[in-house]
Design an enzyme around this catalytic site. Structure first.
Site: not given
Length: 340
Positions: A103, A129
């Site tokens: 975060e 991906c």
């Protein structure tokens, strides 16, 4: 096709796609040299990365450039090419696998770096991906719905740490041949960044229409390729088998609504010779229509499809049909058609 993972777009165009290539080149021969004691001890030949994967070299950032710096640069270039001002953007989606911390999101750093307005929604999408293609699909849906006018989809990757950690670990005396091969894919990774700008097709007749596509999942294979900054551990044989079964299933199912057998370009997620040859054989597509970037850039994760598209864009002509296509860890597959 049935199901929520089938999408069509009515009024969305790709306005630009841009890439930033990392400046520092690491050759596979360089990696072989660093791994020479381990290769000798395990009785493995040099040149596996070149002969088996087809990866001759990959890129890395210099010390003064971070992956999110590069993503910001790619985003600025894409906006400039599209002729869109930052204040017009309503959505930023970051799809990077690389992150410095849990975060906040990587998107907030890029949002700030691009100078986007407070009204521009921003968040990360993580799907190995396939993240960039997923991000394009979501952005297109929001444009079609009338919620936003313009979106930026962006990705930056840095393979330095995983590369260094893998080479160091493979040099330990307790590493077996099986251990070595399970981490082989980590050595093919490269660094890079890319960005795309999407907008309304009726406002941009010069753009490239996004027609739609499909995604399909085979999540029973979620443990076949697991990665972190420490390394990427792969059951290559099972991963290839499961991935090809998923691709063929999705490709066959899609024939009811899509005809992708004779596209002008197939922009595949860039992995290796083995992976590319398997997809070409399984789908029957023409090999000469599949451009390759992994020999020089390696596998750049979610950035590999837009980087390859950006490299190929200079040779595409109006009216060409382009299919973005890939398989990601998990397993998931995605296919998306563009009308250039």
């Amino acid at each position: 096709m049935d199901g929520n993972a089938t999408t069509t777009h009515n009024n969305v165009a790709l306005l630009s796609v841009a890439s930033m290539l990392a400046p520092r080149i690491t050759t596979s021969a360089d990696i072989d040299d660093r791994l020479q004691p381990a290769l000798k001890r395990l009785r493995l030949p040099t040149g596996l990365l070149q002969r088996v994967a087809g990866v001759q070299e990959r890129r890395n950032w210099d010390e003064d450039t971070t992956f999110d710096d590069a993503a910001v640069s790619a985003g600025k270039l894409a906006l400039r090419q599209a002729g869109i001002e930052p204040g017009q953007v309503g959505l930023l989606i970051n799809t990077s696998v690389t992150r410095k911390h849990l975060e906040p999101s990587v998107a907030v750093r890029i949002h700030h770096g691009l100078g986007l307005p407070s009204s521009a929604t921003n968040f990360d999408i993580a799907n190995a991906c396939l993240g960039f293609v997923n991000g394009m699909t979501l952005a297109a849906q929001l444009i079609d719905s009338g919620q936003i006018d313009y979106a930026v989809v962006i990705d930056g990757e840095d393979a330095d740490e995983i590369q260094s950690n893998t080479i160091e670990r493979l040099g330990r005396p307790d590493i077996s041949r099986k251990d070595f091969m399970s981490e082989f894919a980590s050595l093919t990774l490269g660094s890079g960044a890319a960005a795309a700008v999407l907008g309304r097709a009726d406002r941009h007749p010069e753009g490239h229409r996004m027609l739609g596509g499909v995604t399909r999942a085979a999540t029973q294979f979620n443990g076949l390729c697991v990665g972190s900054v420490d390394g990427m551990f792969t059951d290559a044989k099972a991963l290839l088998k499961g991935g090809m079964e998923l691709v063929v299933s999705a490709w066959t199912e899609a024939k009811r609504d899509w005809n992708w057998s004779s596209m002008d370009r197939y922009i595949l997620h860039q992995v290796s010779d083995v992976h590319t040859n398997a997809i070409v054989k399984a789908t029957g597509i023409e090999r000469t229509r599949v451009p390759l970037t992994y020999p020089l850039f390696g596998n750049v994760g979610p950035a590999s499809i837009p980087i390859t598209l950006a490299e190929e864009a200079r040779t595409l002509q109006p009216g060409n049909r382009v299919l973005l296509m890939g398989v990601g860890s998990g397993l998931n597959t995605a296919m998306m058609e563009l009308a250039w």
